[in-house]
Enzyme design. Structure first.
Site, PDB file in Angstrom:
ATOM      1  N   GLY A 204     -10.526  -3.095   3.290  1.00  0.00           N
ATOM      2  CA  GLY A 204      -9.650  -3.210   4.474  1.00  0.00           C
ATOM      3  C   GLY A 204      -9.618  -1.939   5.286  1.00  0.00           C
ATOM      4  O   GLY A 204     -10.678  -1.156   5.397  1.00  0.00           O
ATOM      5  N   ASP A 205      -8.516  -1.608   5.908  1.00  0.00           N
ATOM      6  CA  ASP A 205      -8.386  -0.291   6.819  1.00  0.00           C
ATOM      7  C   ASP A 205      -8.618   1.106   5.752  1.00  0.00           C
ATOM      8  O   ASP A 205      -9.027   2.046   6.243  1.00  0.00           O
ATOM      9  CB  ASP A 205      -7.105  -0.166   7.726  1.00  0.00           C
ATOM     10  CG  ASP A 205      -6.088  -0.383   6.647  1.00  0.00           C
ATOM     11  OD1 ASP A 205      -5.777  -1.388   5.925  1.00  0.00           O
ATOM     12  OD2 ASP A 205      -5.216   0.571   6.873  1.00  0.00           O
TER      13      ASP A 205
ATOM     14  N   THR B  36      -0.270   1.469   6.858  1.00  0.00           N
ATOM     15  CA  THR B  36      -0.051   0.262   6.028  1.00  0.00           C
ATOM     16  C   THR B  36       0.101  -0.892   6.900  1.00  0.00           C
ATOM     17  O   THR B  36       0.707  -0.793   8.150  1.00  0.00           O
ATOM     18  CB  THR B  36       1.003   0.436   5.191  1.00  0.00           C
ATOM     19  OG1 THR B  36       1.040  -0.764   4.075  1.00  0.00           O
ATOM     20  CG2 THR B  36       2.574   0.865   5.742  1.00  0.00           C
ATOM     21  N   GLY B  37      -0.291  -2.169   6.338  1.00  0.00           N
ATOM     22  CA  GLY B  37      -0.097  -3.282   7.292  1.00  0.00           C
ATOM     23  C   GLY B  37      -1.496  -4.058   7.044  1.00  0.00           C
ATOM     24  O   GLY B  37      -2.204  -4.081   6.227  1.00  0.00           O
ATOM     25  N   HIS B  38      -1.618  -5.303   8.134  1.00  0.00           N
ATOM     26  CA  HIS B  38      -2.950  -6.010   8.015  1.00  0.00           C
ATOM     27  C   HIS B  38      -4.181  -5.046   8.270  1.00  0.00           C
ATOM     28  O   HIS B  38      -4.268  -4.654   9.418  1.00  0.00           O
ATOM     29  CB  HIS B  38      -2.784  -7.203   8.969  1.00  0.00           C
ATOM     30  CG  HIS B  38      -3.664  -7.996   8.945  1.00  0.00           C
ATOM     31  ND1 HIS B  38      -4.175  -8.532  10.191  1.00  0.00           N
ATOM     32  CD2 HIS B  38      -4.233  -8.692   8.207  1.00  0.00           C
ATOM     33  CE1 HIS B  38      -5.130  -9.460   9.923  1.00  0.00           C
ATOM     34  NE2 HIS B  38      -5.224  -9.379   8.718  1.00  0.00           N
ATOM     35  N   GLY B  39      -4.904  -5.008   7.348  1.00  0.00           N
ATOM     36  CA  GLY B  39      -6.002  -4.401   7.320  1.00  0.00           C
ATOM     37  C   GLY B  39      -6.945  -4.279   8.502  1.00  0.00           C
ATOM     38  O   GLY B  39      -7.406  -3.495   9.153  1.00  0.00           O
TER      39      GLY B  39
ATOM     40  N   THR C  37       0.923  -1.106  -0.182  1.00  0.00           N
ATOM     41  CA  THR C  37       0.063  -0.140  -0.083  1.00  0.00           C
ATOM     42  C   THR C  37       0.908   1.189  -0.031  1.00  0.00           C
ATOM     43  O   THR C  37       2.082   1.108   0.407  1.00  0.00           O
ATOM     44  CB  THR C  37      -0.628   0.069   1.201  1.00  0.00           C
ATOM     45  OG1 THR C  37      -1.831  -1.092   1.143  1.00  0.00           O
ATOM     46  CG2 THR C  37      -1.440   1.136   1.663  1.00  0.00           C
TER      47      THR C  37
ATOM     48  N   ARG D 268     -14.130  -7.543  -0.204  1.00  0.00           N
ATOM     49  CA  ARG D 268     -13.387  -7.080   0.962  1.00  0.00           C
ATOM     50  C   ARG D 268     -12.921  -5.603   1.258  1.00  0.00           C
ATOM     51  O   ARG D 268     -12.330  -5.366   0.084  1.00  0.00           O
ATOM     52  CB  ARG D 268     -12.210  -8.092   1.312  1.00  0.00           C
ATOM     53  CG  ARG D 268     -11.297  -7.796   2.345  1.00  0.00           C
ATOM     54  CD  ARG D 268     -10.186  -7.044   2.198  1.00  0.00           C
ATOM     55  NE  ARG D 268      -9.333  -7.067   3.339  1.00  0.00           N
ATOM     56  CZ  ARG D 268      -8.195  -6.194   3.392  1.00  0.00           C
ATOM     57  NH1 ARG D 268      -7.936  -5.480   2.476  1.00  0.00           N
ATOM     58  NH2 ARG D 268      -7.374  -6.372   4.595  1.00  0.00           N
TER      59      ARG D 268
HETATM   60  N1  ASP Z   1      -3.788  -2.135   4.832  1.00  0.00           N
HETATM   61  C1  ASP Z   1      -3.854  -2.717   3.541  1.00  0.00           C
HETATM   62  C2  ASP Z   1      -5.066  -3.675   3.549  1.00  0.00           C
HETATM   63  O1  ASP Z   1      -5.049  -4.392   4.312  1.00  0.00           O
HETATM   64  C3  ASP Z   1      -2.704  -3.758   2.789  1.00  0.00           C
HETATM   65  C4  ASP Z   1      -1.294  -2.777   3.041  1.00  0.00           C
HETATM   66  O2  ASP Z   1      -1.155  -2.073   3.838  1.00  0.00           O
HETATM   67  O3  ASP Z   1      -0.516  -3.333   2.143  1.00  0.00           O
HETATM   68  O4  ASP Z   1      -5.920  -3.510   2.556  1.00  0.00           O
END
Ligand code: ASP
Length: 315
Positions: free
Chosen positions: A213-214, A234-237, A183, A211
């Protein structure tokens, strides 16, 4: 005291991607800073047929540069969902008014961040999703691109790789696998001390169709309040959404009286790991114009131009 910081995702970055990602981040940060200090419109900067506030434009411009980078999971380079298609999310926030615009599940356009800005500037709403978001894009004359134009060889490879896993979304940030989660985002402060932030993503490889995400959720993927600071995550949404990572980081910064921006990010990312087992990263600009970043993944590509004009970057 204009300053900008950008990121291109927090994950285990393979060696061969490090230089192109870092260069891409540097280009985005420099272009945004130039646009900001010169007060240029996006039209002048030659990127988008759209411009109002130079501050928000500089964030939009930085994210557009990153969305065009084929190694980054946003715009061109977006990862593929379970049906092998691109569905993108983006958010942009203006910390002077607390207004924001976001889109989710949008398809067939190059710059979701610009569409998010149109939602913010040109509608009474804060978020449009799926078909409605694409309909709005059509209404605004946003050029449609062939879906295949957004898909890279890397995204196809990630799709094939993640097909082997059963619980993709949960695994992605918590295993040593580098594919499919980069992201992009940007945060900037202008000469008047106003702050804006933006984030854009293709999400996570093999995510369920629909889906979200965040990223497009305020206080999760991004937030800006000119009285405190601005953040892009960024990270696990799913983890980011559960702990409201952006809002949590901002509140922590406020509780620290604006001092120790990196400490605020470190505390909130640590909380996310402890409480829900999710990893990620975030960038921040404080109301004093300090830039900071932190991540709990193995790496995060980033670049910044500080209020003294110094260009820094890292992985
Ligand atoms: N946060 C993003 C999501 O979960 C993924 C990412 O940060 O790479 O959609």
């Amino acid at each position: 005291m204009a300053a900008v910081i950008v990121h291109a995702g927090a994950y285990d970055i393979p060696d061969h991607e490090a230089d192109p990602l870092r260069e891409g981040c540097k280009k985005a940060a420099q272009e945004a800073h130039k646009a900001l200090t010169e007060g240029k419109s996006a039209v002048d900067a030659g990127k988008m047929p759209y411009s109002r506030c130079p501050l928000v434009t500089s964030v939009e411009l930085a994210v557009c540069v990153l969305e065009d980078h084929p190694l980054m999971d946003a715009g061109h380079g977006s990862v593929l969902n379970a049906a092998g298609e691109v569905e993108m999310d983006a958010i942009i926030t203006d910390g002077s008014s607390l207004n924001f615009g976001s889109v989710a599940g949008v398809r067939n356009i190059s710059h979701p961040i610009s569409l998010a800005r149109m939602v913010m500037d040109d509608t009474p709403h804060v978020m449009l999703i799926g078909v409605g978001a694409n309909l709005f894009a059509k209404e605004k004359g946003v050029p449609e691109v062939d879906p295949d134009e957004l898909v890279t060889a890397e995204a196809k490879e990630a799709y094939q790789t993640f097909k082997q896993y059963s619980s993709v979304v949960d695994n992605v940030f918590n295993i040593d696998n580098h594919l499919g989660h980069d992201t992009v985002g940007a945060v900037a402060i202008d000469l008047c001390g106003n702050i804006a932030a933006g984030t854009s993503t293709g999400g996570i490889s093999l995510k369920r169709v629909g889906r979200v995400g965040d990223c497009p959720l305020i206080g999760c993927g991004a937030i800006a309040d000119s009285g405190v600071g601005g953040i892009s995550c960024t990270g696990h949404g799913e983890s980011i959404a559960k702990v409201l990572l952006a809002q949590r980081s901002l509140s922590t910064l406020q509780a620290k009286n604006g001092i120790d921006a990196e400490g605020a990010l470190s505390e909130s990312l640590g909380y996310m790991l402890d409480r829900v087992g999710g990893r990620g990263g975030a960038i921040m600009v404080t109301k004093e114009g300090c830039v900071a970043r932190h991540y709990t993944t193995k790496g995060m590509a980033w670049a910044s131009v500080s209020k003294t004009g110094q260009l820094d970057s890292g992985i």
